[in-house]
Design a protein around this motif. Structure first.
Motif, short mmCIF file in Angstrom:
data_model
loop_
_atom_site.label_atom_id
_atom_site.label_comp_id
_atom_site.label_asym_id
_atom_site.label_seq_id
_atom_site.Cartn_x
_atom_site.Cartn_y
_atom_site.Cartn_z
N VAL A 124 0.82 -1.21 0.00
CA VAL A 124 0.00 0.00 0.00
C VAL A 124 0.86 1.26 0.00
CG1 VAL A 124 -1.77 1.29 1.25
CG2 VAL A 124 -1.91 -1.20 1.09
N ARG A 125 1.87 1.34 0.86
CA ARG A 125 2.71 2.54 0.93
C ARG A 125 3.36 2.87 -0.41
NH1 ARG A 125 6.98 2.95 3.93
NH2 ARG A 125 6.69 5.13 4.37
N PRO A 126 4.04 1.92 -1.06
CA PRO A 126 4.65 2.25 -2.35
C PRO A 126 3.63 2.66 -3.40
CG PRO A 126 5.52 0.17 -1.54
CD PRO A 126 4.41 0.57 -0.63
N GLN A 127 2.48 2.00 -3.43
CA GLN A 127 1.45 2.34 -4.41
C GLN A 127 0.89 3.73 -4.16
OE1 GLN A 127 -1.51 -0.74 -4.29
NE2 GLN A 127 -0.13 -2.31 -5.09
N ALA A 128 0.72 4.10 -2.89
CA ALA A 128 0.21 5.43 -2.56
C ALA A 128 1.21 6.51 -2.97
CB ALA A 128 -0.09 5.53 -1.07
N LEU A 129 2.49 6.26 -2.75
CA LEU A 129 3.52 7.22 -3.15
C LEU A 129 3.49 7.45 -4.66
CD1 LEU A 129 6.38 6.06 -0.78
CD2 LEU A 129 5.39 8.35 -0.84
N VAL A 130 3.41 6.37 -5.42
CA VAL A 130 3.37 6.49 -6.88
C VAL A 130 2.09 7.19 -7.31
CG1 VAL A 130 3.21 5.17 -9.02
CG2 VAL A 130 4.87 4.51 -7.28
N ARG A 131 0.95 6.78 -6.76
CA ARG A 131 -0.34 7.37 -7.13
C ARG A 131 -0.37 8.88 -6.88
NH1 ARG A 131 -4.84 6.05 -3.13
NH2 ARG A 131 -3.70 7.68 -2.07
N ASP A 132 0.19 9.31 -5.74
CA ASP A 132 0.16 10.73 -5.38
C ASP A 132 1.36 11.50 -5.92
OD1 ASP A 132 -2.22 10.23 -4.12
OD2 ASP A 132 -1.35 10.06 -2.12
N GLY A 133 2.17 10.88 -6.76
CA GLY A 133 3.27 11.57 -7.42
C GLY A 133 4.41 11.97 -6.49
N PHE A 134 4.64 11.22 -5.43
CA PHE A 134 5.71 11.48 -4.47
C PHE A 134 5.67 12.92 -3.97
CE2 PHE A 134 7.10 7.82 -6.87
CZ PHE A 134 7.59 6.98 -5.89
N ALA A 135 4.45 13.40 -3.67
CA ALA A 135 4.26 14.75 -3.15
C ALA A 135 3.12 14.74 -2.14
CB ALA A 135 3.94 15.72 -4.28
N CYS A 136 3.18 15.66 -1.19
CA CYS A 136 2.13 15.81 -0.18
C CYS A 136 0.85 16.25 -0.88
CB CYS A 136 2.56 16.85 0.86
SG CYS A 136 1.32 17.21 2.10
N VAL A 137 -0.26 15.59 -0.55
CA VAL A 137 -1.53 15.93 -1.19
C VAL A 137 -2.11 17.25 -0.67
CG1 VAL A 137 -2.11 13.55 -1.75
CG2 VAL A 137 -2.87 14.51 0.42
N ARG A 138 -1.64 17.73 0.46
CA ARG A 138 -2.14 18.99 1.02
C ARG A 138 -1.34 20.20 0.55
NH1 ARG A 138 -4.19 18.42 7.24
NH2 ARG A 138 -5.88 16.98 6.81
N CYS A 139 0.00 20.12 0.65
CA CYS A 139 0.82 21.31 0.35
C CYS A 139 1.75 21.12 -0.84
CB CYS A 139 1.61 21.72 1.59
SG CYS A 139 2.94 20.58 2.03
N GLY A 140 1.90 19.89 -1.34
CA GLY A 140 2.75 19.65 -2.49
C GLY A 140 4.23 19.45 -2.19
N ALA A 141 4.61 19.41 -0.90
CA ALA A 141 6.01 19.22 -0.53
C ALA A 141 6.50 17.85 -1.02
CB ALA A 141 6.17 19.31 0.98
N ARG A 142 7.79 17.77 -1.32
CA ARG A 142 8.37 16.53 -1.82
C ARG A 142 9.41 15.94 -0.87
NH1 ARG A 142 7.12 14.93 -6.73
NH2 ARG A 142 5.99 16.34 -8.12
#
Length: 107
Positions: A49-67
């Motif tokens: 789940v963790r790796p898939q979530a990172l890929v899905r969300d583009g390796f960025a915070c969904v709230r502020c966009g931090a990487r």
């Protein structure tokens, strides 16, 4: 210099021990490598789940966009009935994750 041998702390036991105060028969069980909370934790979260979530969300915070400083968060906490599935996962930076935790505790 090694310690002097002692007698086991267990009442009535006469076996000698070099350290820890108890013989092998009366020694307490070894500590678990995982905490009691994580004994039954689903390893699928870390492996899938963790790796898939990172890929899905583009390796960025969904709230502020931090990487940097990214963490994968349960949208609905497991303690409140959330599941460890991709639908309940989101990527947050440390600051946003901390803020969300504070918000969750206020509910």
């Amino acid at each position: 210099m090694p310690r002097a041998a002692q007698v086991c702390y267990q009442h009535g036991c006469t076996q000698r021990v070099a350290y820890r105060g108890r013989c092998a028969e009366h020694a307490p069980p070894a500590w678990e490598t995982r905490s009691a909370r994580n004994q039954t934790r689903d390893r699928a979260w870390e492996r899938h789940v963790r790796p898939q979530a990172l890929v899905r969300d583009g390796f960025a915070c969904v709230r502020c966009g931090a990487r940097e400083g990214l963490e994968v968060d349960h949208i609905t906490p497991v303690a409140r009935g959330g599941s460890s599935t991709l639908d309940n996962a989101q990527v947050l930076c440390r600051d946003c994750h901390r803020a969300k935790g504070i918000e969750d505790r206020k509910k």
